[in-house]
Design a protein around this motif. Structure first.
Motif, PDB file in Angstrom:
ATOM      1  N   ASN A  93       0.814  -1.219   0.000  1.00 52.31           N
ATOM      2  CA  ASN A  93       0.000   0.000   0.000  1.00 52.31           C
ATOM      3  C   ASN A  93       0.846   1.266   0.000  1.00 52.31           C
ATOM      4  OD1 ASN A  93      -2.496  -1.168  -0.176  1.00 52.31           O
ATOM      5  ND2 ASN A  93      -2.819  -1.275   2.029  1.00 52.31           N
ATOM      6  N   SER A  94       2.022   1.172   0.610  1.00 50.14           N
ATOM      7  CA  SER A  94       2.868   2.361   0.629  1.00 50.14           C
ATOM      8  C   SER A  94       3.435   2.653  -0.761  1.00 50.14           C
ATOM      9  CB  SER A  94       3.978   2.241   1.675  1.00 50.14           C
ATOM     10  OG  SER A  94       4.826   1.168   1.364  1.00 50.14           O
ATOM     11  N   GLU A  95       3.231   1.721  -1.697  1.00 54.85           N
ATOM     12  CA  GLU A  95       3.684   1.970  -3.067  1.00 54.85           C
ATOM     13  C   GLU A  95       2.577   2.554  -3.948  1.00 54.85           C
ATOM     14  OE1 GLU A  95       5.082  -1.888  -4.151  1.00 54.85           O
ATOM     15  OE2 GLU A  95       6.627  -1.806  -2.593  1.00 54.85           O
ATOM     16  N   VAL A  96       1.368   2.595  -3.444  1.00 60.10           N
ATOM     17  CA  VAL A  96       0.255   3.130  -4.230  1.00 60.10           C
ATOM     18  C   VAL A  96      -0.483   4.221  -3.465  1.00 60.10           C
ATOM     19  CG1 VAL A  96      -0.073   1.114  -5.721  1.00 60.10           C
ATOM     20  CG2 VAL A  96      -1.142   1.154  -3.465  1.00 60.10           C
ATOM     21  N   PRO A  97       0.226   5.309  -3.154  1.00 59.11           N
ATOM     22  CA  PRO A  97      -0.372   6.363  -2.330  1.00 59.11           C
ATOM     23  C   PRO A  97      -1.690   6.899  -2.886  1.00 59.11           C
ATOM     24  CG  PRO A  97       1.699   7.111  -3.337  1.00 59.11           C
ATOM     25  CD  PRO A  97       1.609   5.655  -3.558  1.00 59.11           C
ATOM     26  N   GLY A  98      -1.808   6.971  -4.193  1.00 63.46           N
ATOM     27  CA  GLY A  98      -3.043   7.478  -4.787  1.00 63.46           C
ATOM     28  C   GLY A  98      -4.251   6.644  -4.387  1.00 63.46           C
ATOM     29  N   LEU A  99      -4.068   5.336  -4.349  1.00 59.10           N
ATOM     30  CA  LEU A  99      -5.182   4.450  -3.990  1.00 59.10           C
ATOM     31  C   LEU A  99      -5.489   4.534  -2.501  1.00 59.10           C
ATOM     32  CD1 LEU A  99      -4.330   1.362  -6.229  1.00 59.10           C
ATOM     33  CD2 LEU A  99      -6.166   3.034  -6.546  1.00 59.10           C
ATOM     34  N   GLY A 165      -5.666   3.752  10.759  1.00 54.82           N
ATOM     35  CA  GLY A 165      -5.066   4.906  11.428  1.00 54.82           C
ATOM     36  C   GLY A 165      -3.593   5.096  11.099  1.00 54.82           C
ATOM     37  N   LEU A 166      -2.868   3.994  10.969  1.00 51.96           N
ATOM     38  CA  LEU A 166      -1.449   4.094  10.611  1.00 51.96           C
ATOM     39  C   LEU A 166      -1.314   4.666   9.194  1.00 51.96           C
ATOM     40  CD1 LEU A 166       0.086   0.800  12.088  1.00 51.96           C
ATOM     41  CD2 LEU A 166       0.353   3.134  12.962  1.00 51.96           C
ATOM     42  N   GLN A 167      -2.272   4.314   8.334  1.00 57.67           N
ATOM     43  CA  GLN A 167      -2.238   4.863   6.981  1.00 57.67           C
ATOM     44  C   GLN A 167      -2.402   6.374   6.990  1.00 57.67           C
ATOM     45  OE1 GLN A 167      -4.831   2.945   4.163  1.00 57.67           O
ATOM     46  NE2 GLN A 167      -3.809   1.006   4.382  1.00 57.67           N
ATOM     47  N   THR A 168      -3.249   6.874   7.873  1.00 58.14           N
ATOM     48  CA  THR A 168      -3.425   8.330   7.976  1.00 58.14           C
ATOM     49  C   THR A 168      -2.103   8.992   8.361  1.00 58.14           C
ATOM     50  OG1 THR A 168      -5.720   8.063   8.662  1.00 58.14           O
ATOM     51  CG2 THR A 168      -4.690  10.189   9.118  1.00 58.14           C
ATOM     52  N   GLN A 169      -1.421   8.410   9.340  1.00 59.42           N
ATOM     53  CA  GLN A 169      -0.141   8.999   9.757  1.00 59.42           C
ATOM     54  C   GLN A 169       0.879   8.914   8.625  1.00 59.42           C
ATOM     55  OE1 GLN A 169       1.097   7.851  13.868  1.00 59.42           O
ATOM     56  NE2 GLN A 169      -1.039   7.266  14.143  1.00 59.42           N
TER      57      GLN A 169
END
Lengths: 193, 210
Positions: A93-99, A165-169
């Protein structure tokens, strides 16, 4: 009378649009991807593209559904098997920030508004994911790899929440290491390690 | 030459009670802004919409707030003040802080509009350049810095579970609170925000310890 092939062609075109959209949004980001750009990517006009989806909300919801489908195909078995599988998906997921951005915006928009066209979709999605997590925990408990004192449903809800929540940070600070913190969280909460 | 008290000076040239009325109007506008921003996010919300929500003209609204951005800042400021009242996050007593977090989660379940505001806004504001981006970056930094200290205090007293790193626990706690809010907004019965947070905290800190 509808031509027999046109239904199949419609479905195929929808699939093509959604697959292209995943790629375009992943690369360009959600805010920089207009419906026109998506249309261009599949050789349609904006009106032509929206012919396949009844609204922009439906388009974005179907893009996210497609994303889940692709992720499950690529990571699904691993996710079910162990936490490391889930961590691979989070790393991806950290490779597809747009998604990730698309998901965050659409899910939060739909969350607070019961009339939002995708509200029910997200309720279902969270229910399914929480359930899947709880199943994994139960399986691990039966195999004796996780303690019996952990409540599967509570722990599942916690895990799903922490991932969001970690994704938000991470979105606020791309140097944030989601995988590291998720791994720490998981081992503490499941009382392993 | 006579000296005037502030009250007398304030009373001159203005109808009595005008100050209180202004404050009340301002509070109503903030409530309206909160409702509009919560529902559609900041970008889509307009001053006209907010004015309509409060039953005043756009021009009337602009007397109180010069622009949309200052309105957003005021809404967030007000909510932050309230959160700080519930959570003494800079306290040297880690239990005060951690129990405060649970109290905040419990309180949040009574204000879905506020929860909605933070959920939609924080997702929207993750893109740099968004008017609230800096605000959220700063807010997360402040919260995590102080929660890290809280967990360090727990560790010093031997009450933090072995293997728990204070800064990671702080980040996970904040993440947890954020994530639970989205699930709760979607389906109020699916999670109890305060219960879940309490369960997590008790799992990593001996909250009954002295």
């Amino acid at each position: 009378m509808a031509r027999r092939g046109s239904y199949a062609k419609g479905v195929a075109k929808r699939e093509e649009i959604l697959t292209a959209a995943l790629d375009v949004i992943a690369r360009n980001g959600y805010r920089r991807t207009s419906v026109r750009e998506l249309a261009d990517a599949v050789g349609l006009s904006q009106a032509g593209l929206l012919h396949y989806f009844s609204s922009k909300e439906e388009l974005f919801r179907e893009i996210l559904r497609k994303r889940d489908e692709v992720d499950m195909a690529n990571y699904g078995v691993d996710v079910g098997e162990s936490i490391e599988g889930l961590l691979s998906l989070v790393a991806h997921n950290s490779e597809v920030p747009g998604l990730v951005q698309l998901y965050a915006q659409v899910s939060t928009e739909a969350a607070g508004d019961p009339d939002h066209p995708s509200h029910a979709y997200f309720i279902e999605r969270y229910g399914t994911i929480r359930g899947a997590f709880a199943e994994v925990i139960r399986t691990e408990q039966h195999a004796g790899r996780l303690g019996a004192d952990i409540d599967p449903d509570t722990t599942a809800a916690l895990a799903v929440a922490v991932i969001d929540g970690l994704q938000t940070q991470w979105m606020l600070d791309p140097s944030f290491d989601m995988v590291d913190h998720l791994r720490s969280f998981w081992y503490l909460v499941t009382r392993t390690g | 030459m006579t000296t005037e008290t502030t009250a007398e000076r304030r009373g001159r040239g203005r109808p009595r009670g005008a100050y209180a009325k202004t404050e009340q109007k301002r509070a109503e506008i903030l409530e309206g802004a909160l409702a509009v921003f919560a529902k559609g996010g900041y970008r889509a919300g307009s001053l006209r919409e907010i004015a309509g929500e409060v039953g005043m003209s756009e021009a009337g609204l602009l007397h109180h707030f010069p622009n949309k951005q200052s309105l957003l800042a005021a809404v967030l400021d007000l909510r932050d003040q309230h959160s700080l009242e519930l959570v003494p996050i800079e306290s040297d007593d880690p239990f005060e802080t951690l129990n405060g977090l649970v109290a905040l989660a419990r309180y949040n379940a009574s204000v879905p509009g506020v929860v909605e505001l933070y959920c939609t806004l924080s997702a929207e504001a993750t893109t740099p350049g968004h008017p609230a981006h800096e605000y959220f970056v700063g807010r997360y930094e402040y919260t995590i810095r102080n929660l890290t200290r809280t967990f360090e205090h727990c560790a010093e007293r031997g009450l933090l579970r072995a293997g728990a790193r204070p800064s990671s626990a702080a980040k996970a706690t904040v993440a947890l609170m954020d994530g639970l809010q989205v699930q709760w907004l979607l389906d109020r019965d699916s999670v109890d925000m305060a219960e879940e947070l309490d369960t997590y905290l008790r799992g990593i800190v001996d909250l009954d310890g002295t």
